[in-house]
Scaffold this motif. Structure first.
Motif, PDB file in Angstrom:
ATOM      1  N   ALA A   1       0.846  -1.095   0.010  1.00  0.00           N
ATOM      2  CA  ALA A   1      -0.076   0.102   0.014  1.00  0.00           C
ATOM      3  C   ALA A   1       0.937   1.320   0.004  1.00  0.00           C
ATOM      4  CB  ALA A   1      -0.933  -0.018   1.252  1.00  0.00           C
ATOM      5  N   VAL A   2       2.012   1.226   0.730  1.00  0.00           N
ATOM      6  CA  VAL A   2       2.874   2.288   0.740  1.00  0.00           C
ATOM      7  C   VAL A   2       3.363   2.490  -0.608  1.00  0.00           C
ATOM      8  CG1 VAL A   2       5.191   3.207   1.655  1.00  0.00           C
ATOM      9  CG2 VAL A   2       3.366   1.978   3.191  1.00  0.00           C
ATOM     10  N   TRP A   3       4.021   1.538  -1.013  1.00  0.00           N
ATOM     11  CA  TRP A   3       4.637   2.078  -2.695  1.00  0.00           C
ATOM     12  C   TRP A   3       3.765   2.214  -3.626  1.00  0.00           C
ATOM     13  CZ3 TRP A   3       3.156  -0.837  -6.955  1.00  0.00           C
ATOM     14  CH2 TRP A   3       3.024  -2.367  -6.620  1.00  0.00           C
ATOM     15  N   ALA A   4       2.515   1.740  -3.560  1.00  0.00           N
ATOM     16  CA  ALA A   4       1.222   1.808  -4.647  1.00  0.00           C
ATOM     17  C   ALA A   4       0.820   3.472  -4.302  1.00  0.00           C
ATOM     18  CB  ALA A   4       0.129   1.037  -4.444  1.00  0.00           C
ATOM     19  N   THR A   5       0.925   3.981  -3.088  1.00  0.00           N
ATOM     20  CA  THR A   5       0.461   5.291  -2.824  1.00  0.00           C
ATOM     21  C   THR A   5       1.616   6.029  -3.379  1.00  0.00           C
ATOM     22  OG1 THR A   5      -1.158   4.604  -0.906  1.00  0.00           O
ATOM     23  CG2 THR A   5      -0.084   6.853  -0.997  1.00  0.00           C
TER      24      THR A   5
ATOM     25  N   VAL B   1      11.687   7.574  -4.504  1.00  0.00           N
ATOM     26  CA  VAL B   1      12.701   6.789  -3.444  1.00  0.00           C
ATOM     27  C   VAL B   1      11.728   5.931  -2.764  1.00  0.00           C
ATOM     28  CG1 VAL B   1      14.269   7.127  -1.660  1.00  0.00           C
ATOM     29  CG2 VAL B   1      14.611   8.530  -3.657  1.00  0.00           C
ATOM     30  N   VAL B   2      10.613   6.625  -2.107  1.00  0.00           N
ATOM     31  CA  VAL B   2       9.843   5.804  -1.056  1.00  0.00           C
ATOM     32  C   VAL B   2       9.329   4.498  -1.739  1.00  0.00           C
ATOM     33  CG1 VAL B   2       7.536   5.936   0.241  1.00  0.00           C
ATOM     34  CG2 VAL B   2       9.011   7.713   0.437  1.00  0.00           C
ATOM     35  N   PHE B   3       8.721   4.813  -3.161  1.00  0.00           N
ATOM     36  CA  PHE B   3       8.215   3.674  -3.921  1.00  0.00           C
ATOM     37  C   PHE B   3       9.110   2.741  -4.117  1.00  0.00           C
ATOM     38  CE2 PHE B   3       8.528   1.721  -7.856  1.00  0.00           C
ATOM     39  CZ  PHE B   3       7.615   1.125  -8.172  1.00  0.00           C
ATOM     40  N   ALA B   4      10.540   3.106  -4.467  1.00  0.00           N
ATOM     41  CA  ALA B   4      11.701   1.824  -4.714  1.00  0.00           C
ATOM     42  C   ALA B   4      11.986   1.377  -3.599  1.00  0.00           C
ATOM     43  CB  ALA B   4      12.901   2.565  -5.296  1.00  0.00           C
ATOM     44  N   VAL B   5      12.056   1.803  -2.630  1.00  0.00           N
ATOM     45  CA  VAL B   5      12.215   1.085  -1.131  1.00  0.00           C
ATOM     46  C   VAL B   5      11.070   0.196  -0.523  1.00  0.00           C
ATOM     47  CG1 VAL B   5      12.971   1.735   1.445  1.00  0.00           C
ATOM     48  CG2 VAL B   5      14.043   2.887  -0.244  1.00  0.00           C
ATOM     49  N   ALA B   6       9.904   1.062  -0.544  1.00  0.00           N
ATOM     50  CA  ALA B   6       8.761   0.139  -0.150  1.00  0.00           C
ATOM     51  C   ALA B   6       8.611  -1.159  -1.083  1.00  0.00           C
ATOM     52  CB  ALA B   6       7.549   0.762  -0.018  1.00  0.00           C
TER      53      ALA B   6
END
Length: 106
Positions: free
Chosen positions: A14-18, A33-38
């Motif tokens: 859910a974090v990466w999708a958001t 960056v948040v997408f890639a890490v999550a």
């Protein structure tokens, strides 16, 4: 422990999708960056979970809960319209994922 990892991975989905939605086609640095890490951590968690949980069950729970959390969060933020029928279907997804967890693993 595998179920805890799987549930954490669903949250990370859910974090990466958001973050993907907020990245504006990967043109904004922080959401990208948040997408890639999550996404990386979510996939690693799913990979670890399937060592103990059957792949079909793990994947269904991961996708179902991740999708429900993503839509739920979007409703909280006001970017996704909420309706009683939509809430019913999201509850059904979560209920089905919970029932999959309750089934015998072997």
């Amino acid at each position: 422990m595998a179920w805890v990892i799987l549930l954490a991975s669903a949250v990370l989905e859910a974090v990466w999708a958001t973050a993907l939605g907020l990245s504006d086609g990967f043109s904004r640095a922080l959401p990208t960056v948040v997408f890639a890490v999550a996404a990386t951590l979510s996939m690693l968690g799913l990979g670890l979970a399937v060592k103990r949980i059957p792949l079909g069950t793990a994947y269904a729970v991961w996708v179902g809960l991740g999708a429900a959390l993503t839509v739920g969060w979007a409703m909280v933020l006001g970017t996704e319209p909420a309706s009683p029928l939509k809430l019913l279907f999201i509850a059904a997804i979560v209920g089905c994922a919970a029932r999959l967890k309750a089934l015998p693993e072997k």
